[in-house]
Design a protein around this motif. Structure first.
Motif, PDB file in Angstrom:
ATOM      1  N   TYR A 114      67.191 102.949  24.840  1.00  0.00           N
ATOM      2  CA  TYR A 114      67.813 101.653  25.093  1.00  0.00           C
ATOM      3  C   TYR A 114      66.944 100.769  25.981  1.00  0.00           C
ATOM      4  O   TYR A 114      67.094  99.556  25.988  1.00  0.00           O
ATOM      5  N   HIS A 115      66.091 101.384  26.780  1.00  0.00           N
ATOM      6  CA  HIS A 115      65.106 100.635  27.557  1.00  0.00           C
ATOM      7  C   HIS A 115      63.911 101.537  27.814  1.00  0.00           C
ATOM      8  O   HIS A 115      63.983 102.752  27.628  1.00  0.00           O
ATOM      9  N   ASN A 116      62.802 100.931  28.187  1.00  0.00           N
ATOM     10  CA  ASN A 116      61.585 101.679  28.497  1.00  0.00           C
ATOM     11  C   ASN A 116      61.150 101.356  29.923  1.00  0.00           C
ATOM     12  O   ASN A 116      59.980 101.103  30.185  1.00  0.00           O
ATOM     13  N   LYS A 117      62.109 101.336  30.834  1.00  0.00           N
ATOM     14  CA  LYS A 117      61.854 100.948  32.219  1.00  0.00           C
ATOM     15  C   LYS A 117      61.776 102.190  33.092  1.00  0.00           C
ATOM     16  O   LYS A 117      62.579 103.112  32.938  1.00  0.00           O
ATOM     17  N   PRO A 118      60.806 102.209  34.014  1.00  0.00           N
ATOM     18  CA  PRO A 118      60.666 103.391  34.869  1.00  0.00           C
ATOM     19  C   PRO A 118      61.753 103.459  35.936  1.00  0.00           C
ATOM     20  O   PRO A 118      62.361 102.446  36.298  1.00  0.00           O
ATOM     21  N   PHE A 119      61.953 104.677  36.442  1.00  0.00           N
ATOM     22  CA  PHE A 119      62.991 104.902  37.450  1.00  0.00           C
ATOM     23  C   PHE A 119      62.481 105.930  38.445  1.00  0.00           C
ATOM     24  O   PHE A 119      61.695 106.818  38.097  1.00  0.00           O
ATOM     25  N   ALA A 120      62.908 105.756  39.682  1.00  0.00           N
ATOM     26  CA  ALA A 120      62.407 106.616  40.753  1.00  0.00           C
ATOM     27  C   ALA A 120      63.494 106.917  41.765  1.00  0.00           C
ATOM     28  O   ALA A 120      64.474 106.184  41.897  1.00  0.00           O
ATOM     29  N   ILE A 121      63.251 107.994  42.490  1.00  0.00           N
ATOM     30  CA  ILE A 121      64.038 108.349  43.662  1.00  0.00           C
ATOM     31  C   ILE A 121      63.120 108.163  44.857  1.00  0.00           C
ATOM     32  O   ILE A 121      62.014 108.716  44.885  1.00  0.00           O
ATOM     33  N   ASP A 157      57.442 108.203  49.969  1.00  0.00           N
ATOM     34  CA  ASP A 157      56.625 107.144  50.557  1.00  0.00           C
ATOM     35  C   ASP A 157      56.849 105.837  49.794  1.00  0.00           C
ATOM     36  O   ASP A 157      56.716 105.810  48.553  1.00  0.00           O
ATOM     37  N   ILE A 158      57.168 104.775  50.517  1.00  0.00           N
ATOM     38  CA  ILE A 158      57.479 103.488  49.889  1.00  0.00           C
ATOM     39  C   ILE A 158      56.327 102.981  49.027  1.00  0.00           C
ATOM     40  O   ILE A 158      56.526 102.620  47.862  1.00  0.00           O
ATOM     41  N   ASP A 159      55.127 102.923  49.586  1.00  0.00           N
ATOM     42  CA  ASP A 159      54.006 102.370  48.824  1.00  0.00           C
ATOM     43  C   ASP A 159      53.691 103.204  47.595  1.00  0.00           C
ATOM     44  O   ASP A 159      53.439 102.659  46.516  1.00  0.00           O
ATOM     45  N   ASP A 160      53.720 104.536  47.742  1.00  0.00           N
ATOM     46  CA  ASP A 160      53.491 105.410  46.604  1.00  0.00           C
ATOM     47  C   ASP A 160      54.546 105.169  45.530  1.00  0.00           C
ATOM     48  O   ASP A 160      54.228 105.056  44.339  1.00  0.00           O
ATOM     49  N   CYS A 161      55.798 105.077  45.931  1.00  0.00           N
ATOM     50  CA  CYS A 161      56.896 104.855  44.988  1.00  0.00           C
ATOM     51  C   CYS A 161      56.707 103.536  44.235  1.00  0.00           C
ATOM     52  O   CYS A 161      56.775 103.496  43.002  1.00  0.00           O
ATOM     53  N   LEU A 162      56.434 102.457  44.968  1.00  0.00           N
ATOM     54  CA  LEU A 162      56.260 101.149  44.334  1.00  0.00           C
ATOM     55  C   LEU A 162      55.018 101.132  43.442  1.00  0.00           C
ATOM     56  O   LEU A 162      55.046 100.546  42.358  1.00  0.00           O
ATOM     57  N   ASP A 163      53.931 101.765  43.889  1.00  0.00           N
ATOM     58  CA  ASP A 163      52.714 101.823  43.076  1.00  0.00           C
ATOM     59  C   ASP A 163      52.966 102.557  41.763  1.00  0.00           C
ATOM     60  O   ASP A 163      52.539 102.103  40.698  1.00  0.00           O
ATOM     61  N   ARG A 164      53.658 103.687  41.837  1.00  0.00           N
ATOM     62  CA  ARG A 164      53.920 104.484  40.636  1.00  0.00           C
ATOM     63  C   ARG A 164      54.870 103.762  39.686  1.00  0.00           C
ATOM     64  O   ARG A 164      54.700 103.822  38.459  1.00  0.00           O
ATOM     65  N   LEU A 165      55.870 103.070  40.231  1.00  0.00           N
ATOM     66  CA  LEU A 165      56.763 102.292  39.375  1.00  0.00           C
ATOM     67  C   LEU A 165      56.011 101.150  38.698  1.00  0.00           C
ATOM     68  O   LEU A 165      56.178 100.924  37.494  1.00  0.00           O
ATOM     69  N   ALA A 166      55.187 100.444  39.455  1.00  0.00           N
ATOM     70  CA  ALA A 166      54.423  99.326  38.888  1.00  0.00           C
ATOM     71  C   ALA A 166      53.485  99.814  37.792  1.00  0.00           C
ATOM     72  O   ALA A 166      53.364  99.181  36.739  1.00  0.00           O
ATOM     73  N   ALA A 167      52.848 100.960  38.014  1.00  0.00           N
ATOM     74  CA  ALA A 167      51.944 101.517  37.008  1.00  0.00           C
ATOM     75  C   ALA A 167      52.696 101.924  35.747  1.00  0.00           C
ATOM     76  O   ALA A 167      52.146 101.849  34.648  1.00  0.00           O
TER      77      ALA A 167
END
Length: 178
Positions: A114-121, A157-167
């Motif tokens: 239904y979507h191809n959007k990444p998700f994280a904890i 880690d905030i930056d790691d999380c945001l970097d991985r989601l953006a990638a």
């Protein structure tokens, strides 16, 4: 807010990091708890905040009147669908049953196409450790494939999380759902 002051402090830092990167917030529309903390942090940083709240929860959750845009919907199903439409990625912070529901719905909708959007904890103070262990058990026991399990980004880690989601975004990330 939870028992640990680290939950609110890290949530505020996430909101700040998002605005520094030009990432807007799509979230549940409330001003209480960690929802309010992240909304306030994004607003303070000059970012846009798009809240989505069901009519029946508008008063219970005390809708955030400072949001850039507040969508009032009729049902929780409409809320989650609208949030999914508006966002580019999902981040789960410490929370309760509603957070679990939204995390697993984002994951199952992704699995079903239904979507191809990444998700994280964002695993603040080890909050999600037991769940991550259980998800690994589900994978080990053959109920979740290794590939599907890899889709869930877990970071403390905030930056790691945001970097991985953006990638992982299929398009340039402009808004994240908390």
């Amino acid at each position: 807010m939870g028992q640990s002051p680290e939950f609110a402090a890290t949530t505020k830092a996430l909101g700040k990091a998002m605005t520094e990167r030009g990432i807007d917030l799509v979230y549940g529309g409330g001003k209480l708890g960690l929802m309010g903390v992240i909304a306030d942090a994004v607003i303070e940083g000059g970012g846009e905040v798009h809240g989505v709240i069901p009519e029946m929860l508008k008063d219970l959750e005390v809708a955030h009147t400072g949001a850039t845009e507040l969508h009032i919907v009729q049902t929780m199903h409409e809320r989650k669908a609208k949030m999914t439409d508006l966002t580019d990625a999902f981040v789960a912070l410490p929370g309760g049953v509603g957070t679990m529901d939204e995390l697993f719905e984002a994951w199952s909708w992704n699995a079903l196409g239904y979507h191809n959007k990444p998700f994280a904890i964002l695993n603040i103070a080890g909050y999600w450790d037991s769940l991550v262990d259980f998800l690994d058990t589900m994978t080990e026991q053959g109920f979740v494939s290794q590939e599907r399990r890899k889709h869930l980004i877990v970071s403390d880690d905030i930056d790691d999380c945001l970097d991985r989601l953006a990638a992982a975004c299929t398009s340039e990330a402009g808004s994240f759902t908390w």
